[in-house]
Every structure is written in C-alpha cells, then in structure tokens.
Scaffold this motif. Structure first.
Motif, mmCIF file in Angstrom:
data_model
loop_
_atom_site.group_PDB
_atom_site.id
_atom_site.type_symbol
_atom_site.label_atom_id
_atom_site.label_comp_id
_atom_site.label_asym_id
_atom_site.label_seq_id
_atom_site.Cartn_x
_atom_site.Cartn_y
_atom_site.Cartn_z
ATOM 1 N N SER A 105 0.664 -1.126 0.152
ATOM 2 C CA SER A 105 -0.088 -0.114 -0.109
ATOM 3 C C SER A 105 0.719 1.153 -0.065
ATOM 4 C CB SER A 105 -0.989 0.111 1.181
ATOM 5 O OG SER A 105 -1.865 1.097 1.328
ATOM 6 N N GLU A 106 0.182 2.149 -0.825
ATOM 7 C CA GLU A 106 0.895 3.586 -0.566
ATOM 8 C C GLU A 106 0.453 4.310 0.613
ATOM 9 O OE1 GLU A 106 -0.420 5.525 -4.079
ATOM 10 O OE2 GLU A 106 1.285 4.661 -5.573
ATOM 11 N N ALA A 107 0.971 5.523 0.898
ATOM 12 C CA ALA A 107 0.401 6.281 2.173
ATOM 13 C C ALA A 107 -0.685 7.109 1.581
ATOM 14 C CB ALA A 107 1.634 7.077 2.615
ATOM 15 N N TYR A 108 -1.508 7.321 2.798
ATOM 16 C CA TYR A 108 -2.421 8.516 2.721
ATOM 17 C C TYR A 108 -1.783 9.989 2.333
ATOM 18 C CZ TYR A 108 -6.718 5.966 3.531
ATOM 19 O OH TYR A 108 -7.576 4.676 3.565
ATOM 20 N N SER A 109 -2.191 10.558 1.351
ATOM 21 C CA SER A 109 -1.462 12.001 1.013
ATOM 22 C C SER A 109 -2.691 12.990 1.362
ATOM 23 C CB SER A 109 -1.110 12.019 -0.376
ATOM 24 O OG SER A 109 -0.576 13.335 -0.638
ATOM 25 N N LEU A 110 -2.437 13.905 2.258
ATOM 26 C CA LEU A 110 -3.325 15.098 2.608
ATOM 27 C C LEU A 110 -2.590 16.497 2.305
ATOM 28 C CD1 LEU A 110 -4.325 13.435 5.984
ATOM 29 C CD2 LEU A 110 -5.623 13.322 3.794
ATOM 30 N N SER A 111 -3.232 17.305 1.477
ATOM 31 C CA SER A 111 -2.686 18.490 1.357
ATOM 32 C C SER A 111 -3.752 19.554 2.119
ATOM 33 C CB SER A 111 -2.509 18.958 -0.072
ATOM 34 O OG SER A 111 -1.740 17.831 -0.811
ATOM 35 N N THR A 112 -3.382 20.688 2.615
ATOM 36 C CA THR A 112 -4.167 21.684 3.109
ATOM 37 C C THR A 112 -3.734 23.090 2.571
ATOM 38 O OG1 THR A 112 -2.939 21.664 5.452
ATOM 39 C CG2 THR A 112 -5.014 20.574 5.146
ATOM 40 N N THR A 113 -4.580 23.999 2.663
ATOM 41 C CA THR A 113 -4.391 25.356 2.290
ATOM 42 C C THR A 113 -5.383 26.143 2.965
ATOM 43 O OG1 THR A 113 -3.540 25.053 0.028
ATOM 44 C CG2 THR A 113 -4.180 27.345 0.767
ATOM 45 N N LEU A 114 -4.800 26.965 4.157
ATOM 46 C CA LEU A 114 -5.760 27.249 5.115
ATOM 47 C C LEU A 114 -5.235 28.913 5.572
ATOM 48 C CD1 LEU A 114 -4.711 24.183 6.435
ATOM 49 C CD2 LEU A 114 -6.981 24.492 7.354
ATOM 50 N N LEU A 115 -6.429 29.546 5.951
ATOM 51 C CA LEU A 115 -6.368 31.092 6.420
ATOM 52 C C LEU A 115 -6.996 31.169 7.740
ATOM 53 C CD1 LEU A 115 -5.587 34.038 5.220
ATOM 54 C CD2 LEU A 115 -7.881 33.881 4.407
ATOM 55 N N GLY A 116 -6.059 31.829 8.559
ATOM 56 C CA GLY A 116 -6.647 32.229 9.873
ATOM 57 C C GLY A 116 -5.952 33.300 10.499
ATOM 58 N N THR A 117 -5.767 33.336 11.721
ATOM 59 C CA THR A 117 -5.161 34.318 12.563
ATOM 60 C C THR A 117 -4.304 33.734 13.733
ATOM 61 O OG1 THR A 117 -7.084 34.610 14.196
ATOM 62 C CG2 THR A 117 -6.847 36.086 12.186
ATOM 63 N N ASN A 118 -3.399 34.356 14.211
ATOM 64 C CA ASN A 118 -2.712 33.999 15.264
ATOM 65 C C ASN A 118 -2.291 35.182 16.388
ATOM 66 O OD1 ASN A 118 -0.579 35.656 14.622
ATOM 67 N ND2 ASN A 118 0.922 34.001 13.912
ATOM 68 N N TYR A 119 -1.994 34.906 17.839
ATOM 69 C CA TYR A 119 -2.110 35.951 18.632
ATOM 70 C C TYR A 119 -0.646 35.945 19.443
ATOM 71 C CZ TYR A 119 -3.315 39.161 22.407
ATOM 72 O OH TYR A 119 -3.493 39.999 23.182
ATOM 73 N N ARG A 120 0.000 36.763 19.545
ATOM 74 C CA ARG A 120 1.368 36.742 19.998
ATOM 75 C C ARG A 120 1.321 37.078 21.534
ATOM 76 N NH1 ARG A 120 5.839 40.698 20.432
ATOM 77 N NH2 ARG A 120 7.935 39.344 20.498
ATOM 78 N N ILE A 121 1.751 35.966 22.345
ATOM 79 C CA ILE A 121 1.863 36.202 23.898
ATOM 80 C C ILE A 121 3.245 36.067 24.121
ATOM 81 C CG2 ILE A 121 1.334 35.289 26.242
ATOM 82 C CD1 ILE A 121 -0.975 33.694 24.810
ATOM 83 N N LYS A 122 3.912 37.341 24.603
ATOM 84 C CA LYS A 122 5.193 37.689 24.827
ATOM 85 C C LYS A 122 5.749 37.085 26.151
ATOM 86 C CE LYS A 122 9.008 41.192 24.382
ATOM 87 N NZ LYS A 122 9.130 42.526 24.169
ATOM 88 N N ILE A 123 6.703 36.003 26.363
ATOM 89 C CA ILE A 123 7.100 35.632 27.509
ATOM 90 C C ILE A 123 8.302 36.458 27.894
ATOM 91 C CG2 ILE A 123 8.072 33.613 28.669
ATOM 92 C CD1 ILE A 123 6.570 31.757 26.785
ATOM 93 N N ASN A 124 9.362 36.770 27.079
ATOM 94 C CA ASN A 124 10.438 37.425 27.266
ATOM 95 C C ASN A 124 10.999 38.325 25.932
ATOM 96 O OD1 ASN A 124 12.166 35.834 26.153
ATOM 97 N ND2 ASN A 124 12.383 34.679 28.087
ATOM 98 N N GLU A 125 12.032 38.901 26.236
ATOM 99 C CA GLU A 125 12.437 39.469 24.948
ATOM 100 C C GLU A 125 12.731 38.624 23.674
ATOM 101 O OE1 GLU A 125 12.485 42.587 24.186
ATOM 102 O OE2 GLU A 125 11.700 43.213 25.860
ATOM 103 N N LYS A 126 13.094 37.395 24.011
ATOM 104 C CA LYS A 126 13.449 36.247 22.837
ATOM 105 C C LYS A 126 12.177 35.399 22.669
ATOM 106 C CE LYS A 126 17.708 37.556 22.050
ATOM 107 N NZ LYS A 126 18.156 37.651 20.796
ATOM 108 N N LEU A 127 11.664 35.202 23.789
ATOM 109 C CA LEU A 127 10.412 33.848 23.391
ATOM 110 C C LEU A 127 9.016 34.294 23.531
ATOM 111 C CD1 LEU A 127 10.839 30.852 23.769
ATOM 112 C CD2 LEU A 127 10.575 30.735 26.333
ATOM 113 N N SER A 128 8.148 33.784 22.705
ATOM 114 C CA SER A 128 6.712 34.240 22.622
ATOM 115 C C SER A 128 6.084 32.807 22.206
ATOM 116 C CB SER A 128 6.313 35.423 21.529
ATOM 117 O OG SER A 128 6.841 34.869 20.416
ATOM 118 N N VAL A 129 4.775 32.850 22.577
ATOM 119 C CA VAL A 129 3.529 31.794 22.545
ATOM 120 C C VAL A 129 2.696 32.511 21.358
ATOM 121 C CG1 VAL A 129 1.893 30.197 22.955
ATOM 122 C CG2 VAL A 129 3.972 30.411 24.216
#
Length: 229
Positions: A105-129
């Motif tokens: 068997s071959e593998a399942y192949s899944l392709s996605t194209t998506l649009l959305g938003t993110n929100y930056r939560i700053k932990i310190n000067e270098k690190l964020s979530v």
C-alpha cells in the motif's frame, strides 16, 4: 464553495505580497511528526483508515498587523502510511473464505491550504507563544493498494484498489513556541490539530459507492522563521 474558497486564498496571497512592502511579513518552513487520531487511525473495516504515524512538511506566511495579531496563510503536505498487517487481519475476519492476505500500500496523502489568525503572547524578549486558528481546504488522496489473497477454495490471485481523491472543508488549531535569535531569524516548536471530513468515491461490482472518512491528525515539529520587511 471550494472554488470560491480557493479564489479568496489567491486574493489574500496577492494582498500579502503587496502589504509586504510596508508591513512586517514572516515566512516559516517546518517539518513535523504527524500522528493520526480517532476513526482515521482506527482498525474498523467500515469507517477507519488503518493509518500510522507519518511525516508532514509545510510553510506559513504571516502578516503581522500589529505587535499582537497576525494573519496566517498556511500550506501543508502530510503522509500517513497504512498498517497493512491490521488491515489484512480485518479483511480476513470479514471473509470466511479468505485464509490470509498480503498487502502492498501507498500512504494517505493530505494537502491543506488554510487561512486564519494568530495572537502573540510575549514571555520575554526572545521567547513568545503564538496560538492560532485557521480554516480552509483539504485535498485528500487514498492509497493505491495491491492485494495478494489466499482463499480456502477458489479466488483471484491478486486484486487492486485504486486511489480516490476528494476535497473538503478543513480546520486547524494550534500554537507555536517561538525563539527569536534576532529581528530577522527565529525558530519555533510547532503543534497543531487538523480536521476534515472527506467523501471518497470508488467503483465496485455493485457500482459507484462513496466512503466518508473523518480525517483527524496532529503535527508536532520544528521550523525556521525568516522575517521580511
């Protein structure tokens, strides 16, 4: 519906390119370990896909509207191999005349194209979530499979199941843990969950049939982020 969504994505991509001249645009490239869940990973002959852990490759374009919010355009390609041992066992259990079954068997192949938003939560000067939520289109392709059965009495020496293709609405949620080396280069640890319901068509002796599959998987991996001004 799907065609309209694709046109909207193209228009947004063009807008990203134009906005990049005056706004902060970042490009990320990532590779992930991909894990199927639920029915998609299950061993039910009627509704599962018998998938295993696979790999995923993707990229994101993020237009930072301000210091907190960004618009995200996400592209992803995922491959999940098939657990042929479990699939063969399930098929043998369904057919009293089938003694054994070898499957390629071959593998399942899944392709996605998506649009959305993110929100930056700053932990310190270098690190964020950066939590994110996206919606878009999934293109799925089932594997081409070759079967070598052993029957109790008489049966074919081999048979095949050809690939089927389908489009469906897709959703993704997740978060990126980002470490910035400087104003231009960063790395991220990415985690996300993707879901879609795809309707695959197959030709059988009884005619054309459809099989609906709930596609659910998580991706976790690392990526390189380049900031363009």
């Amino acid at each position: 519906m799907i065609k309209k969504t694709i046109i909207i994505f193209l228009l947004v991509l063009i807008n990203f390119s134009i906005s990049a001249q005056s706004e902060n645009l970042s490009i990320s490239i990532r590779s992930n370990l991909s894990s199927p869940w639920g029915e998609y990973a299950g061993n039910d002959i009627d509704k599962s896909c018998f998938t295993l852990h696979g790999v995923s490759f993707g990229s994101e374009l993020t237009w930072h509207i301000n210091q907190k919010i960004g618009l995200v355009l996400d592209f992803n390609q995922t491959f999940h191999p098939v657990n042929t041992s479990e699939l063969g066992t399930a098929m043998v259990n369904e057919d009293n005349l089938l003694l054994d079954l070898y499957i390629r068997s071959e593998a399942y192949s899944l392709s996605t194209t998506l649009l959305g938003t993110n929100y930056r939560i700053k932990i310190n000067e270098k690190l964020s979530v950066n939590p994110k939520i996206l919606i878009g289109v999934m293109y799925g392709k089932t594997p081409y499979q070759l079967f070598f059965p052993e029957y109790y009495l008489y049966g074919p020496s081999y048979f095949t199941i050809t690939s089927s293709k389908a489009y469906g609405l897709a959703f993704k949620g997740g978060a990126n843990l980002i470490y910035a080396f400087n104003n231009y280069v960063a790395m991220d640890l990415n985690f996300d969950l993707t879901y879609s319901k795809l309707k695959f068509g197959f030709y059988e002796y009884s005619g054309h049939v459809y099989r609906i599959r709930n596609i659910l998987f998580t991706n976790i991996g690392v990526g390189l982020i380049l900031k363009v001004f």
